[in-house]
Design a protein around this motif. Structure first.
Motif, PDB file in Angstrom:
ATOM      1  N   PHE A 165      56.014  12.731 -41.389  1.00 30.22           N
ATOM      2  CA  PHE A 165      55.455  13.375 -40.199  1.00 30.22           C
ATOM      3  C   PHE A 165      55.056  14.819 -40.497  1.00 30.22           C
ATOM      4  O   PHE A 165      54.004  15.295 -40.046  1.00 30.22           O
ATOM      5  CB  PHE A 165      56.488  13.335 -39.071  1.00 30.22           C
ATOM      6  CG  PHE A 165      56.009  13.918 -37.767  1.00 30.22           C
ATOM      7  CD1 PHE A 165      55.184  13.187 -36.925  1.00 30.22           C
ATOM      8  CD2 PHE A 165      56.386  15.196 -37.375  1.00 30.22           C
ATOM      9  CE1 PHE A 165      54.740  13.714 -35.716  1.00 30.22           C
ATOM     10  CE2 PHE A 165      55.949  15.738 -36.175  1.00 30.22           C
ATOM     11  CZ  PHE A 165      55.125  14.991 -35.340  1.00 30.22           C
ATOM     12  N   TRP A 168      51.787  14.988 -42.345  1.00 26.79           N
ATOM     13  CA  TRP A 168      50.642  14.816 -41.458  1.00 26.79           C
ATOM     14  C   TRP A 168      50.307  16.127 -40.742  1.00 26.79           C
ATOM     15  O   TRP A 168      49.132  16.498 -40.616  1.00 26.79           O
ATOM     16  CB  TRP A 168      50.908  13.713 -40.440  1.00 26.79           C
ATOM     17  CG  TRP A 168      50.647  12.349 -40.976  1.00 26.79           C
ATOM     18  CD1 TRP A 168      51.570  11.404 -41.334  1.00 26.79           C
ATOM     19  CD2 TRP A 168      49.361  11.772 -41.231  1.00 26.79           C
ATOM     20  NE1 TRP A 168      50.955  10.273 -41.798  1.00 26.79           N
ATOM     21  CE2 TRP A 168      49.592  10.466 -41.738  1.00 26.79           C
ATOM     22  CE3 TRP A 168      48.049  12.212 -41.095  1.00 26.79           C
ATOM     23  CZ2 TRP A 168      48.547   9.613 -42.101  1.00 26.79           C
ATOM     24  CZ3 TRP A 168      47.004  11.367 -41.453  1.00 26.79           C
ATOM     25  CH2 TRP A 168      47.257  10.092 -41.944  1.00 26.79           C
ATOM     26  N   TRP A 225      47.742  13.588 -31.984  1.00 27.88           N
ATOM     27  CA  TRP A 225      48.523  12.384 -32.331  1.00 27.88           C
ATOM     28  C   TRP A 225      50.006  12.730 -32.482  1.00 27.88           C
ATOM     29  O   TRP A 225      50.880  12.003 -32.000  1.00 27.88           O
ATOM     30  CB  TRP A 225      48.002  11.779 -33.637  1.00 27.88           C
ATOM     31  CG  TRP A 225      48.988  10.850 -34.252  1.00 27.88           C
ATOM     32  CD1 TRP A 225      49.226   9.553 -33.908  1.00 27.88           C
ATOM     33  CD2 TRP A 225      49.932  11.173 -35.289  1.00 27.88           C
ATOM     34  NE1 TRP A 225      50.260   9.040 -34.678  1.00 27.88           N
ATOM     35  CE2 TRP A 225      50.702  10.007 -35.531  1.00 27.88           C
ATOM     36  CE3 TRP A 225      50.181  12.316 -36.037  1.00 27.88           C
ATOM     37  CZ2 TRP A 225      51.704   9.974 -36.486  1.00 27.88           C
ATOM     38  CZ3 TRP A 225      51.192  12.279 -36.994  1.00 27.88           C
ATOM     39  CH2 TRP A 225      51.938  11.127 -37.206  1.00 27.88           C
ATOM     40  N   ALA A 226      50.287  13.862 -33.144  1.00 29.48           N
ATOM     41  CA  ALA A 226      51.684  14.257 -33.363  1.00 29.48           C
ATOM     42  C   ALA A 226      52.398  14.468 -32.033  1.00 29.48           C
ATOM     43  O   ALA A 226      53.529  13.981 -31.838  1.00 29.48           O
ATOM     44  CB  ALA A 226      51.736  15.537 -34.191  1.00 29.48           C
ATOM     45  N   SER A 229      52.912  11.154 -30.203  1.00 30.68           N
ATOM     46  CA  SER A 229      53.973  10.339 -30.810  1.00 30.68           C
ATOM     47  C   SER A 229      55.355  10.818 -30.411  1.00 30.68           C
ATOM     48  O   SER A 229      56.339  10.080 -30.530  1.00 30.68           O
ATOM     49  CB  SER A 229      53.847  10.362 -32.337  1.00 30.68           C
ATOM     50  OG  SER A 229      54.214  11.632 -32.863  1.00 30.68           O
ATOM     51  N   ARG A 230      55.456  12.045 -29.910  1.00 28.19           N
ATOM     52  CA  ARG A 230      56.726  12.596 -29.450  1.00 28.19           C
ATOM     53  C   ARG A 230      56.791  12.647 -27.917  1.00 28.19           C
ATOM     54  O   ARG A 230      57.681  13.264 -27.352  1.00 28.19           O
ATOM     55  CB  ARG A 230      56.947  14.007 -30.019  1.00 28.19           C
ATOM     56  CG  ARG A 230      57.088  14.041 -31.541  1.00 28.19           C
ATOM     57  CD  ARG A 230      58.304  13.236 -31.986  1.00 28.19           C
ATOM     58  NE  ARG A 230      58.575  13.393 -33.400  1.00 28.19           N
ATOM     59  CZ  ARG A 230      58.109  12.595 -34.366  1.00 28.19           C
ATOM     60  NH1 ARG A 230      57.319  11.570 -34.037  1.00 28.19           N
ATOM     61  NH2 ARG A 230      58.418  12.792 -35.631  1.00 28.19           N
TER      62      ARG A 230
END
Length: 287
Positions: A165, A168, A225-226, A229-230
């Motif tokens: 992660f 990325w 996106w990061a 995703s959280r």
């Protein structure tokens, strides 16, 4: 240090009156801290990484100005930098850079072994970047790694490891650095062509503006996106949207390729990074 000179040349060397440079490093580093800690990382790490970012950027300026001293005298914007103008000697600049780097290392020693090991890699990249401009056609990519290295170090400090992660986030941030440093290179393109310096603005040629905007898009897409995703929620996406709006404004500033427009876009990029960081913090705060 000469009494006649005072502190002014040394403060100029580390860009004391131009904080935008170290803020460009700070916001993604702090954002990574929040991601790594899954929220508030604690005052200790916030202070360590804030001060460490300032110290290492300042040390990097010392190394960069020594490495570029013979090139800088041919560029109008950089001809009066302290090392180039002779206000500070090469030995003095390197000594100051070493002291600043040691102070930053002292901060790293308050974290953990994994972060200490990563700090040596960060130092190596900091030392390599100034010379990349002689050999690499897009040296901004090397700078992107250097300016993004606070991200894996943040994860190392919080989690004692660096997950995929984090890689990325680093990759996404690299494209942001490519965007704003290409804007910076567009300011000096004519001078750099004369002295044989390699930059992304020269390599991209007439596609420079398109490359900048594509790089902004990739950066924002990866960090969106990061956050998604959280499960960071609406405030995070509001921050991303405002940052995207700033990127569009920068397009308006650079599309005519004027020196003033490109330099203004570069200088204002720290606000774009700050907006993304605030989005991350706000997203965690209401999650």
């Amino acid at each position: 240090m000469s009494k006649q000179r005072g502190w002014a040349p040394y403060l100029d060397l580390i860009r004391w009156n131009r904080p935008a440079g170290w803020l460009l490093l700070l916001w993604p580093t702090l954002g990574a801290l929040w991601f790594a800690a899954d929220g508030w990382p604690g005052w200790h790490l916030v202070v360590v990484f804030t001060l460490g970012t300032f110290l290492m950027r300042s040390a990097g300026c010392c190394v960069n100005d020594v490495a570029d001293r013979d090139f800088d005298r041919h560029v109008k914007r950089t001809a009066q930098r302290p090392v180039t103008s002779g206000a500070i000697s090469v030995k003095e600049a390197l000594a100051l850079g070493a002291v600043l780097a040691l102070l930053a290392f002292g901060l790293v020693l308050t974290t953990n072994r994994v972060t200490v090991l990563w700090s040596f890699v960060a130092l190596a990249i900091t030392l390599v970047y100034p010379f990349a401009k002689r050999f690499v056609s897009i040296p901004q990519a090397v700078l992107g790694i250097a300016f993004s290295f606070g991200i894996p170090m943040a994860f190392a400090a919080v989690q004692s490891n660096v997950p995929v992660f984090a890689a990325w986030l680093l990759a996404g941030n690299l494209f942001w650095v490519l965007a704003y440093d290409t804007e910076y290179a567009m300011v000096d393109r004519d001078d750099d062509l004369k002295i044989g310096m390699k930059t992304s603005a020269i390599t991209f040629g007439r596609f420079d503006v398109a490359a900048v905007m594509l790089s902004y898009a990739i950066f924002l897409a990866v960090w969106t996106w990061a956050g998604a995703s959280r499960s960071l929620g609406v405030l995070f996406f509001v921050g991303i949207a405002i940052a995207a709006g700033q990127a569009i404004w920068h397009w308006r500033l650079i599309r005519e390729r004027t020196r003033d427009g490109c330099f203004k876009a570069f200088r204002l990029n720290h606000w774009l990074g700050f907006t993304v960081f605030v989005g991350v913090v706000a997203g965690y705060a209401i999650r």
